[in-house]
Design a protein around this motif. Structure first.
Motif, mmCIF file in Angstrom:
data_model
loop_
_atom_site.group_PDB
_atom_site.id
_atom_site.type_symbol
_atom_site.label_atom_id
_atom_site.label_comp_id
_atom_site.label_asym_id
_atom_site.label_seq_id
_atom_site.Cartn_x
_atom_site.Cartn_y
_atom_site.Cartn_z
ATOM 1 N N ARG A 1 0.398 -9.873 -29.011
ATOM 2 C CA ARG A 1 1.582 -10.320 -28.777
ATOM 3 C C ARG A 1 2.789 -9.264 -28.401
ATOM 4 N NH1 ARG A 1 2.860 -15.665 -32.290
ATOM 5 N NH2 ARG A 1 1.528 -16.854 -31.219
ATOM 6 N N GLU A 2 2.860 -8.270 -29.070
ATOM 7 C CA GLU A 2 3.998 -7.087 -28.856
ATOM 8 C C GLU A 2 3.406 -6.562 -27.535
ATOM 9 O OE1 GLU A 2 2.220 -7.572 -31.776
ATOM 10 O OE2 GLU A 2 3.713 -7.974 -33.325
ATOM 11 N N ARG A 3 2.431 -6.315 -27.242
ATOM 12 C CA ARG A 3 1.724 -5.719 -26.054
ATOM 13 C C ARG A 3 2.279 -6.457 -24.795
ATOM 14 N NH1 ARG A 3 -2.783 -4.226 -28.788
ATOM 15 N NH2 ARG A 3 -4.129 -5.610 -27.268
ATOM 16 N N SER A 4 2.050 -7.966 -24.869
ATOM 17 C CA SER A 4 2.225 -8.944 -23.809
ATOM 18 C C SER A 4 3.770 -8.944 -23.839
ATOM 19 C CB SER A 4 1.826 -10.289 -24.345
ATOM 20 O OG SER A 4 0.446 -10.273 -24.444
ATOM 21 N N MET A 5 4.507 -8.862 -24.829
ATOM 22 C CA MET A 5 5.944 -8.783 -24.573
ATOM 23 C C MET A 5 6.553 -7.525 -23.891
ATOM 24 S SD MET A 5 8.816 -10.823 -25.014
ATOM 25 C CE MET A 5 8.502 -11.961 -26.729
ATOM 26 N N LEU A 6 5.652 -6.403 -23.938
ATOM 27 C CA LEU A 6 6.036 -5.396 -23.328
ATOM 28 C C LEU A 6 5.797 -5.652 -21.955
ATOM 29 C CD1 LEU A 6 4.936 -2.271 -25.833
ATOM 30 C CD2 LEU A 6 7.237 -3.054 -25.195
ATOM 31 N N LEU A 7 4.811 -6.054 -21.452
ATOM 32 C CA LEU A 7 4.200 -6.335 -20.186
ATOM 33 C C LEU A 7 5.393 -7.062 -19.447
ATOM 34 C CD1 LEU A 7 0.606 -6.611 -20.678
ATOM 35 C CD2 LEU A 7 1.536 -5.007 -19.299
ATOM 36 N N LEU A 8 5.944 -8.232 -20.429
ATOM 37 C CA LEU A 8 6.745 -9.133 -19.665
ATOM 38 C C LEU A 8 8.275 -8.684 -19.633
ATOM 39 C CD1 LEU A 8 5.158 -12.461 -21.451
ATOM 40 C CD2 LEU A 8 4.901 -11.518 -19.004
ATOM 41 N N ALA A 9 8.511 -7.579 -20.501
ATOM 42 C CA ALA A 9 10.022 -7.311 -20.534
ATOM 43 C C ALA A 9 10.599 -6.750 -19.248
ATOM 44 C CB ALA A 9 10.001 -6.304 -21.679
ATOM 45 N N GLU A 10 9.794 -6.089 -18.601
ATOM 46 C CA GLU A 10 10.214 -5.507 -17.159
ATOM 47 C C GLU A 10 10.924 -6.545 -16.347
ATOM 48 O OE1 GLU A 10 11.502 -1.805 -16.155
ATOM 49 O OE2 GLU A 10 10.315 -2.122 -17.799
ATOM 50 N N GLN B 1 5.441 2.582 -22.401
ATOM 51 C CA GLN B 1 4.535 3.088 -21.486
ATOM 52 C C GLN B 1 3.305 3.728 -22.014
ATOM 53 O OE1 GLN B 1 4.963 1.982 -18.573
ATOM 54 N NE2 GLN B 1 7.003 1.717 -18.140
ATOM 55 N N SER B 2 3.434 4.658 -22.708
ATOM 56 C CA SER B 2 2.348 5.034 -23.737
ATOM 57 C C SER B 2 1.480 4.132 -24.422
ATOM 58 C CB SER B 2 2.906 6.129 -24.687
ATOM 59 O OG SER B 2 2.025 6.761 -25.266
ATOM 60 N N GLU B 3 2.234 3.205 -25.093
ATOM 61 C CA GLU B 3 1.495 1.954 -25.706
ATOM 62 C C GLU B 3 0.627 1.248 -24.590
ATOM 63 O OE1 GLU B 3 0.122 -0.598 -28.360
ATOM 64 O OE2 GLU B 3 1.086 1.277 -28.882
ATOM 65 N N LEU B 4 1.269 1.054 -23.424
ATOM 66 C CA LEU B 4 0.472 0.249 -22.636
ATOM 67 C C LEU B 4 -0.579 1.168 -22.046
ATOM 68 C CD1 LEU B 4 3.377 -2.032 -21.163
ATOM 69 C CD2 LEU B 4 1.554 -2.500 -22.693
#
Length: 156
Positions: free
Chosen positions: A23-32, A10-13
């Motif tokens: 790509r890593e941030r995109s994956m974080l957005l999609l993970a939930e 959440q802090s990263e986003l």
């Protein structure tokens, strides 16, 4: 199985925080709310390594639900969707169809609401269908459909 973002994610986003790549941030957005198997299949099979990396680094954790995400699982923000679509555009067209990539980049920069984002999504899907085939376009359409707010699904 499903994953969920940790407070570190959440802090990263949050605005102003950028320690991970696109790509890593995109994956974080999609993970939930996205099934683990679907996440692992993303990015031409590199999703599994990304998920493992984010789990190991403490950005993601196993969710305490296994059948389906909670009904209140948030949809992705328009900014997150734009970032995901930018990544798709780069991966699909930057090295092969420069004019298409440039056009889609500009349209994504200009999209500021759900309706304009839907229009860009449709252009992106058409370009993917022309360059990578109908099956690939349909797979991506399904992924994007789950990222948009509920009201936008009625208009698509």
């Amino acid at each position: 199985m499903f994953l969920q973002r940790t407070p570190k994610a959440q802090s990263e986003l949050a605005p102003g925080q950028r320690s991970l790549g696109l790509r890593e941030r995109s994956m974080l957005l999609l993970a939930e709310g996205t099934p683990l198997q679907q996440l692992q299949a993303m990015y031409h099979g590199e999703g599994a390594a990304l998920v493992e990396q984010l789990l190991h680094a403490g950005y993601l954790q196993t969710a305490n639900y296994t059948a389906a995400p909670p009904a209140s699982a948030p949809t992705i923000s328009l900014a997150g969707l734009r970032m995901y679509m930018f990544d798709l555009c780069e991966r699909m067209f930057a090295n092969r169809a420069h004019d298409t990539a440039q056009h889609l980049r500009q349209r994504l920069r200009e999209a500021r609401d759900v309706d304009s984002m839907l229009a860009v999504r449709d252009e992106l899907l058409l370009a993917i269908q022309l360059h990578a085939g109908a099956q690939r376009a349909e797979t991506i359409r399904q992924q994007l459909m789950h990222m948009l707010p509920e009201r936008s699904l009625e208009t698509s």
